[in-house]
Design a protein around this motif. Structure first.
Motif, PDB file in Angstrom:
ATOM      1  N   VAL A 149       0.831  -1.207   0.000  1.00 25.71           N
ATOM      2  CA  VAL A 149       0.000   0.000   0.000  1.00 25.71           C
ATOM      3  C   VAL A 149       0.864   1.255   0.000  1.00 25.71           C
ATOM      4  CG1 VAL A 149      -1.584   1.361   1.402  1.00 25.71           C
ATOM      5  CG2 VAL A 149      -2.040  -1.052   1.003  1.00 25.71           C
ATOM      6  N   ILE A 150       1.934   1.269   0.781  1.00 24.93           N
ATOM      7  CA  ILE A 150       2.819   2.435   0.800  1.00 24.93           C
ATOM      8  C   ILE A 150       3.468   2.622  -0.575  1.00 24.93           C
ATOM      9  CG2 ILE A 150       5.013   3.295   1.733  1.00 24.93           C
ATOM     10  CD1 ILE A 150       4.139   2.220   4.454  1.00 24.93           C
ATOM     11  N   GLY A 151       3.862   1.518  -1.215  1.00 22.82           N
ATOM     12  CA  GLY A 151       4.413   1.609  -2.563  1.00 22.82           C
ATOM     13  C   GLY A 151       3.394   2.126  -3.564  1.00 22.82           C
ATOM     14  N   LEU A 152       2.149   1.638  -3.472  1.00 20.34           N
ATOM     15  CA  LEU A 152       1.092   2.114  -4.368  1.00 20.34           C
ATOM     16  C   LEU A 152       0.801   3.587  -4.127  1.00 20.34           C
ATOM     17  CD1 LEU A 152      -1.457  -0.850  -4.282  1.00 20.34           C
ATOM     18  CD2 LEU A 152       0.071  -0.223  -6.151  1.00 20.34           C
ATOM     19  N   GLY A 153       0.788   3.997  -2.860  1.00 23.80           N
ATOM     20  CA  GLY A 153       0.540   5.398  -2.558  1.00 23.80           C
ATOM     21  C   GLY A 153       1.607   6.304  -3.123  1.00 23.80           C
ATOM     22  N   SER A 154       2.830   5.778  -3.240  1.00 26.83           N
ATOM     23  CA  SER A 154       3.929   6.564  -3.809  1.00 26.83           C
ATOM     24  C   SER A 154       3.852   6.632  -5.321  1.00 26.83           C
ATOM     25  CB  SER A 154       5.270   5.939  -3.400  1.00 26.83           C
ATOM     26  OG  SER A 154       5.379   5.850  -2.010  1.00 26.83           O
ATOM     27  N   MET A 155       3.416   5.536  -5.959  1.00 22.00           N
ATOM     28  CA  MET A 155       3.419   5.487  -7.421  1.00 22.00           C
ATOM     29  C   MET A 155       2.114   5.997  -8.031  1.00 22.00           C
ATOM     30  SD  MET A 155       5.491   1.974  -8.338  1.00 22.00           S
ATOM     31  CE  MET A 155       4.854   0.949  -7.007  1.00 22.00           C
ATOM     32  N   ILE A 156       0.989   5.521  -7.510  1.00 24.43           N
ATOM     33  CA  ILE A 156      -0.296   5.941  -8.079  1.00 24.43           C
ATOM     34  C   ILE A 156      -0.683   7.253  -7.418  1.00 24.43           C
ATOM     35  CG2 ILE A 156      -2.690   5.274  -8.519  1.00 24.43           C
ATOM     36  CD1 ILE A 156      -1.873   2.399  -8.289  1.00 24.43           C
ATOM     37  N   GLY A 157       0.028   8.288  -7.806  1.00 20.23           N
ATOM     38  CA  GLY A 157      -0.174   9.602  -7.213  1.00 20.23           C
ATOM     39  C   GLY A 157      -0.461  10.634  -8.276  1.00 20.23           C
ATOM     40  N   ALA A 158       0.030  11.822  -8.044  1.00 18.57           N
ATOM     41  CA  ALA A 158      -0.269  12.930  -8.946  1.00 18.57           C
ATOM     42  C   ALA A 158       0.283  12.703 -10.348  1.00 18.57           C
ATOM     43  CB  ALA A 158       0.285  14.222  -8.363  1.00 18.57           C
ATOM     44  N   ILE A 205       9.906  -7.679   1.622  1.00 13.79           N
ATOM     45  CA  ILE A 205      10.293  -6.685   0.612  1.00 13.79           C
ATOM     46  C   ILE A 205      10.334  -7.267  -0.802  1.00 13.79           C
ATOM     47  CG2 ILE A 205      12.153  -5.134  -0.117  1.00 13.79           C
ATOM     48  CD1 ILE A 205      12.706  -4.604   2.840  1.00 13.79           C
ATOM     49  N   PRO A 206      10.958  -8.451  -1.031  1.00 15.87           N
ATOM     50  CA  PRO A 206      10.941  -8.997  -2.396  1.00 15.87           C
ATOM     51  C   PRO A 206       9.542  -9.318  -2.914  1.00 15.87           C
ATOM     52  CG  PRO A 206      12.663 -10.035  -1.090  1.00 15.87           C
ATOM     53  CD  PRO A 206      11.823  -9.237  -0.134  1.00 15.87           C
ATOM     54  N   ARG A 207       8.583  -9.514  -2.023  1.00 10.64           N
ATOM     55  CA  ARG A 207       7.198  -9.741  -2.455  1.00 10.64           C
ATOM     56  C   ARG A 207       6.476  -8.421  -2.693  1.00 10.64           C
ATOM     57  NH1 ARG A 207       3.937 -13.627   1.355  1.00 10.64           N
ATOM     58  NH2 ARG A 207       2.448 -13.314  -0.338  1.00 10.64           N
ATOM     59  N   ALA A 208       6.695  -7.445  -1.816  1.00 11.42           N
ATOM     60  CA  ALA A 208       5.930  -6.208  -1.874  1.00 11.42           C
ATOM     61  C   ALA A 208       6.292  -5.339  -3.078  1.00 11.42           C
ATOM     62  CB  ALA A 208       6.133  -5.416  -0.581  1.00 11.42           C
ATOM     63  N   ILE A 209       7.581  -5.247  -3.398  1.00 13.79           N
ATOM     64  CA  ILE A 209       7.999  -4.348  -4.482  1.00 13.79           C
ATOM     65  C   ILE A 209       7.428  -4.767  -5.842  1.00 13.79           C
ATOM     66  CG2 ILE A 209      10.003  -3.566  -5.812  1.00 13.79           C
ATOM     67  CD1 ILE A 209      11.522  -3.221  -3.242  1.00 13.79           C
ATOM     68  N   PRO A 210       7.592  -6.013  -6.294  1.00 15.48           N
ATOM     69  CA  PRO A 210       7.000  -6.365  -7.594  1.00 15.48           C
ATOM     70  C   PRO A 210       5.478  -6.338  -7.595  1.00 15.48           C
ATOM     71  CG  PRO A 210       7.987  -8.302  -6.543  1.00 15.48           C
ATOM     72  CD  PRO A 210       8.406  -7.114  -5.750  1.00 15.48           C
ATOM     73  N   LEU A 211       4.841  -6.645  -6.472  1.00 17.33           N
ATOM     74  CA  LEU A 211       3.382  -6.564  -6.408  1.00 17.33           C
ATOM     75  C   LEU A 211       2.913  -5.127  -6.619  1.00 17.33           C
ATOM     76  CD1 LEU A 211       2.417  -8.945  -3.439  1.00 17.33           C
ATOM     77  CD2 LEU A 211       1.665  -9.140  -5.816  1.00 17.33           C
ATOM     78  N   ALA A 212       3.536  -4.191  -5.917  1.00 15.97           N
ATOM     79  CA  ALA A 212       3.155  -2.785  -6.055  1.00 15.97           C
ATOM     80  C   ALA A 212       3.411  -2.282  -7.473  1.00 15.97           C
ATOM     81  CB  ALA A 212       3.923  -1.934  -5.045  1.00 15.97           C
ATOM     82  N   LEU A 213       4.557  -2.662  -8.042  1.00 14.65           N
ATOM     83  CA  LEU A 213       4.881  -2.229  -9.399  1.00 14.65           C
ATOM     84  C   LEU A 213       3.916  -2.824 -10.421  1.00 14.65           C
ATOM     85  CD1 LEU A 213       6.794  -0.708 -11.286  1.00 14.65           C
ATOM     86  CD2 LEU A 213       8.232  -2.750 -11.357  1.00 14.65           C
TER      87      LEU A 213
END
Length: 421
Positions: free
Chosen positions: A22-31, A220-228
């Motif tokens: 969620v933190i990764g998505l909040g950073s990427m799916i932004g403005a 971390i190895p699971r969260a990063i590719p999922l968010a991307l």
């Protein structure tokens, strides 16, 4: 033993896989998704979709390298730590310098985006208020920040889904706009990819939170590719929808492309919803950016590249409260006084240099340390440098000047230390 592990002021591991995603998505799916497509279309013309694919490919390489390194070094600081441990102190410092300076400017840009969408007549005042409020949220604890980011992500995804559905289902949609025409040149394609990469770069926030993630070697190895992966799907759907309605020429000249797309699709009532979604998205990006910059500031302060006082961790909230307060204060000043629109390209340059160091660091991992397939860090480093120097000339010059300034500061400090010894 790491610095964080050997000191009582180490951060607490509270975040699981879903929180990190969620933190990764909040950073990427932004403005970025509300604004980046227009300048990218101006650069690439009908080659917007291939540019998006190229940006995603470079982001994937960076994400893979970052994930392997973050599992090996689960500390706050991200590539600052990886470069320091794998390549030497100078490269870690340079990565951290580029990240902190570039992303601080990005924070101000996101804050001003909030103001321009929420209350254009008082954009600077709203921007400062947003910075103060979100700095306070981060100060209260990373779990509260993760909870707020979850709400923001849900709202923004709902708005983007409405935009995509409205545009693709309307009679104004023309899939012929998806074809790549002769107006796309190699430099324009690379420049557009560099601009679009800015919108993907948020997965670094997961790595910079390495000291606050539970079971980092697994999480971390699971969260990063999922968010991307989720971000790529969303961006592709929105790009297809907006292109189908506006076409590359109208998109290139659109000041608010998603709002103009739903208006062109015949649903003007959705325009205020899109504007509100853009403001919420910028808030999400700002929240995560302040979070990430403060953690890198913490790591650099621990190593005395920044004032050591910034390395303090709050005894109750277990957050780097001085680093967060300092970052928030600088961003608030920029948001109140500066026009930071030109800083977006400058920030992209700094972020791409940051990831080039990450890929070079991943190249040095052994198979036992979880090294990715060799082509991944090689392609990632080459792609970062290629996209960085394909950006608009002003962005390249300002970005290179800031990186050179950081290197000069490091050299002077090192010389003074030698003289004192």
């Amino acid at each position: 033993m790491s610095v964080a592990q050997g000191r009582p002021e180490g951060l607490r591991r509270r975040l699981g896989v879903s929180d990190a995603v969620v933190i990764g998505l909040g950073s990427m799916i932004g403005a970025g998704v509300f604004a980046a497509f227009a300048p990218a279309a101006a650069a690439a013309g009908s080659g917007l979709l291939p540019a998006l694919a190229l940006a995603a490919l470079v982001a994937y390489c960076n994400a893979t390298s970052s994930a392997r390194l973050a599992a090996r070094y689960p500390q706050s600081g991200g590539t600052y730590v990886y470069g320091r441990e794998r390549l030497g102190p100078f490269w870690g410092y340079l990565a951290g310098w580029g990240f902190v300076v570039g992303k601080t400017a990005s924070c101000a840009a996101m804050a001003l985006t909030v103001g321009s969408y929420a209350w254009p007549a008082h954009a600077h005042a709203v921007a400062v208020a947003a910075v103060v409020a979100l700095t306070a949220v981060n100060y209260a604890g990373v779990q509260k920040a993760a909870w707020l980011t979850r709400v923001i992500v849900a709202v923004v995804l709902a708005v983007l889904a409405a935009v995509a559905a409205t545009c693709l289902a309307g009679s104004a949609a023309d899939t012929a706009h998806w074809a790549v025409g002769a107006d796309t040149g190699a430099r324009g394609l690379l420049q557009a990819a560099g601009l679009l990469f800015f919108a993907f770069a948020g997965y670094a926030r997961i790595a910079t939170l390495g000291e606050e993630v539970r079971d980092p070697r697994r999480t971390i190895p699971r969260a990063i590719p999922l968010a991307l992966g989720v971000t790529l799907v969303v961006y592709t759907a929105v790009a297809l929808a907006v292109l189908a309605v506006l076409g590359p020429d109208r998109l290139a000249h659109a000041s608010a492309p998603l709002a103009e797309a739903v208006r062109a699709a015949g649903v003007p009532a959705l325009v205020p919803v899109v504007r509100a979604g853009a403001a919420v998205a910028a808030l999400g990006s700002l929240l995560a950016l302040i979070l990430g910059v403060s953690r890198t500031t913490l790591a650099m302060a621990r190593d005395r590249h920044l004032p050591p006082a910034l390395a303090a961790v709050h005894p109750r909230y277990a957050v780097p409260h001085r680093a967060e307060t300092a970052v928030g204060a600088v961003v608030a000043v920029l948001a109140a006084t500066a026009d930071v629109r030109g800083a977006i390209g400058f920030s992209s340059f700094g972020v791409l240099v940051y990831y080039a160091v990450a890929n070079a660091s991943a190249w040095t991992l052994s198979p036992a340390e979880g090294r990715p397939v060799r082509i991944v860090p090689l392609a990632g480093a080459a792609g970062c440098l290629l996209l960085a120097f394909a950006l608009p000339l002003a962005s390249v010059l300002s970005g290179a000047a800031v990186i050179a300034l950081g290197a000069a500061v490091y050299a002077v400090r090192k010389g003074l230390r030698r003289a004192a010894a």
